[in-house]
Design a protein around this motif. Sequence first.
Motif, PDB file in Angstrom:
ATOM      1  N   GLY A 332       0.801  -1.211   0.000  1.00 11.35           N
ATOM      2  CA  GLY A 332       0.000   0.000   0.000  1.00 11.35           C
ATOM      3  C   GLY A 332       0.834   1.262   0.000  1.00 11.35           C
ATOM      4  O   GLY A 332       0.376   2.321   0.439  1.00 11.35           O
ATOM      5  N   ARG A 390      -5.428  -1.455   3.884  1.00  6.30           N
ATOM      6  CA  ARG A 390      -4.718  -0.886   2.729  1.00  6.30           C
ATOM      7  C   ARG A 390      -3.240  -0.687   2.982  1.00  6.30           C
ATOM      8  O   ARG A 390      -2.408  -0.794   2.077  1.00  6.30           O
ATOM      9  CB  ARG A 390      -5.340   0.472   2.376  1.00  6.30           C
ATOM     10  N   ALA A 394      -1.379  -4.390   2.060  1.00  2.00           N
ATOM     11  CA  ALA A 394      -2.629  -4.389   1.295  1.00  2.00           C
ATOM     12  C   ALA A 394      -3.227  -5.782   1.348  1.00  2.00           C
ATOM     13  O   ALA A 394      -2.731  -6.700   0.692  1.00  2.00           O
ATOM     14  CB  ALA A 394      -2.375  -3.940  -0.133  1.00  2.00           C
TER      15      ALA A 394
END
Length: 401
Positions: A332, A390, A394
């Motif tokens: 992320g 996230r 992720a």
Amino acid sequence: MLSSITHSSTLSILLYPLSPKPGCCSSRKLNVRTHPWEKSVEKSVKLRTMVVGCKIDNQEMGFQASERLYLGMDFGTSGARYALIDKQGTIHAEGKREYPNYMKEDSLDWALSWKTTLFSLLEDVPVHLRPLVSSISLDGTSATTLIIDSKTGEPLARPYLYNESCPDALPLVKSIAPINHTVCSGSSTLCKLVSWWNNDDSDKKSTMLLHQADWLLWLLHGQLGVSDYNNALKVGYDPEADSYPDWLLSQPYAQLLPTVKAPGTSIGHLKGDIRTQFGFSEDCIVCTGTTDSIAAFLAARATKPGKAVTSLGSTLAIKLLSTTRIEDARYGVYSHRLDNKWLVGGASNTGGAVLKENFSDEQLEKLSEHINPMEASPLDYYPLKSVGERFPVANLKMEPR
């Protein structure tokens, strides 16, 4: 809070007050009022506006005829706020609003709520200061996406929120984008666009994609299809090349992509009907915006590479100023452009919202008194409002614990 200086450089955007001028107080509360806005805001939505001024020798300082002010608005996850500043960064007025809970087909009508709040904030700006406003801009939550009618500007579907994931589109996005690209995340703007494109049966010839900040700014300047390269990052825009990549432009939905400018770029004058309604000057302009976490970074005045800023609100975001661009969707991590440097970081789904969901304000305040920030917690908690994270990893299937 993003201010609205007309320079194309985001570093030239002024955000929070600098040190006071000699002989001038740092800030003085002149008036605080709390009441509902009479026309289009629910009675439960309250206004809190603070007008700030300075005194010299016990005499109130008046504005010079040439004094210009800059209006910035920050649209977060649960509400919005504004600040009115001068070129030195001194705040002359500020206020905030909670989003009204408008319902549409058993769900929140976010677009109407944001629109109502935008005009509520304009109404909250002190009347005598409005003619002095030179330019206006705002920031919005990153990857909050609207699909709109390109002729009317009206949303064709409910907005996709910043933390909403579209796993159905992820395999297709991964098949066209470079490996571990920023868009290779279920919550990316591109995944939301692809999901809508594949699942909506409406005529797509007169449609357009805008981000939250883009759409709200359009309500002020009236020119559809303008975005900035901070908001456009997660739809696939390359801020280093300053263009959309060929792999994205070759897709059938590329026709929906907005024109991209640098944050803080002048778009056009404030619409005439809004100027008349609220009393802003004829030369007041509207500028492209940025994302909420970038605005928070700028507000913290971190200017040296290696400095990082953490923004904790409903969710949590971190930005680190770097000379190197880093992107890896597995974690992320992505990089926003900031002039000739990069803001490396990510955004988590954890934050204050999940705590507010489980505890009252009084409980949070009382429990916080027992926390020793100098000691690491032995608890292996990871609070999330729903499944999926996230950043710093992720993982669409991550469970809260």
